[in-house]
Design a protein around this motif. Structure first.
Motif, PDB file in Angstrom:
ATOM      1  N   CYS A  55      -8.842 -32.404 -19.539  1.00 20.75           N
ATOM      2  CA  CYS A  55      -8.564 -32.805 -20.914  1.00 20.75           C
ATOM      3  C   CYS A  55      -9.865 -33.002 -21.694  1.00 20.75           C
ATOM      4  O   CYS A  55     -10.010 -32.508 -22.806  1.00 20.75           O
ATOM      5  N   GLU A  56     -10.801 -33.721 -21.095  1.00 15.01           N
ATOM      6  CA  GLU A  56     -12.091 -33.946 -21.774  1.00 15.01           C
ATOM      7  C   GLU A  56     -12.835 -32.638 -22.005  1.00 15.01           C
ATOM      8  O   GLU A  56     -13.457 -32.451 -23.042  1.00 15.01           O
ATOM      9  N   TYR A  57     -12.763 -31.705 -21.065  1.00 13.45           N
ATOM     10  CA  TYR A  57     -13.409 -30.399 -21.225  1.00 13.45           C
ATOM     11  C   TYR A  57     -12.817 -29.654 -22.423  1.00 13.45           C
ATOM     12  O   TYR A  57     -13.546 -29.127 -23.262  1.00 13.45           O
ATOM     13  N   VAL A  58     -11.499 -29.618 -22.509  1.00  9.23           N
ATOM     14  CA  VAL A  58     -10.840 -28.897 -23.596  1.00  9.23           C
ATOM     15  C   VAL A  58     -11.144 -29.538 -24.955  1.00  9.23           C
ATOM     16  O   VAL A  58     -11.347 -28.845 -25.941  1.00  9.23           O
ATOM     17  N   ILE A  75      -2.644 -38.080 -22.016  1.00  8.80           N
ATOM     18  CA  ILE A  75      -2.438 -38.542 -23.391  1.00  8.80           C
ATOM     19  C   ILE A  75      -3.433 -39.659 -23.719  1.00  8.80           C
ATOM     20  O   ILE A  75      -4.041 -39.678 -24.786  1.00  8.80           O
ATOM     21  N   GLU A  76      -3.613 -40.582 -22.794  1.00  4.77           N
ATOM     22  CA  GLU A  76      -4.574 -41.672 -22.997  1.00  4.77           C
ATOM     23  C   GLU A  76      -5.993 -41.126 -23.135  1.00  4.77           C
ATOM     24  O   GLU A  76      -6.764 -41.594 -23.978  1.00  4.77           O
ATOM     25  N   ASN A  81     -10.572 -39.869 -26.850  1.00  2.00           N
ATOM     26  CA  ASN A  81     -11.474 -38.876 -27.424  1.00  2.00           C
ATOM     27  C   ASN A  81     -11.146 -38.566 -28.882  1.00  2.00           C
ATOM     28  O   ASN A  81     -11.595 -37.555 -29.417  1.00  2.00           O
ATOM     29  N   HIS A  82     -10.345 -39.436 -29.511  1.00  2.00           N
ATOM     30  CA  HIS A  82      -9.983 -39.314 -30.936  1.00  2.00           C
ATOM     31  C   HIS A  82      -9.350 -37.963 -31.249  1.00  2.00           C
ATOM     32  O   HIS A  82      -9.696 -37.303 -32.231  1.00  2.00           O
ATOM     33  N   CYS A  83      -8.414 -37.586 -30.410  1.00  2.00           N
ATOM     34  CA  CYS A  83      -7.746 -36.303 -30.516  1.00  2.00           C
ATOM     35  C   CYS A  83      -6.252 -36.535 -30.723  1.00  2.00           C
ATOM     36  O   CYS A  83      -5.708 -37.541 -30.270  1.00  2.00           O
TER      37      CYS A  83
END
Length: 131
Positions: A55-58, A75-76, A81-83
């Motif tokens: 998730c962080e990579y994307v 989701i968390e 990551n303010h997404c």
């Protein structure tokens, strides 16, 4: 004769559901270059782990604007990551619904999708106090 005017709604967001990782970066760049935002269903991306690191990579490396997932931890991570974070739920019975609502209230999402037999619903959470 004058031509009738029609207000055409131009989509501003593209949803990528089932996509190979090898094509993801160039596709996201193309979408952004055309002034659109992109939301990726992380559970369906082929070639990347369906976890917090994926998730962080994307979000950080590929600069996706939003994430769809069935997993609360993803989701968390997206929210940290303010997404945009969209929780996808599968409803099979009332007990599942009760559990999923508790999970949603525990971590306030921007939106969540519910899928069950013969129907699909999208619910939006506007703030911490309404569902």
């Amino acid at each position: 004769l004058a031509k009738p005017k029609f207000d055409i709604m131009v989509p501003t967001t593209v949803f990528l559901l089932s996509f190979p990782l090898a094509m993801l970066e160039s596709t996201i760049n193309l979408i952004h270059d055309n002034g659109k935002s992109v939301i990726i269903h992380l559970d369906l991306v082929r070639g990347i782990a369906n976890d917090e690191a994926g998730c962080e990579y994307v979000i950080q490396r590929l600069e996706a604007d939003g994430i769809i997932s069935t997993q609360s931890c993803i989701i968390e991570t997206a929210k940290r990551n303010h997404c945009i974070a969209i929780q996808r739920l599968f409803l099979s019975d009332s007990k599942t619904l009760e559990k999923d609502i508790v999970d949603i209230v525990a971590v306030v999402r921007i939106a969540f999708l519910c899928f069950g037999t013969g129907y699909a619903c999208c619910f939006y959470v506007k703030n911490k106090h309404c569902l």
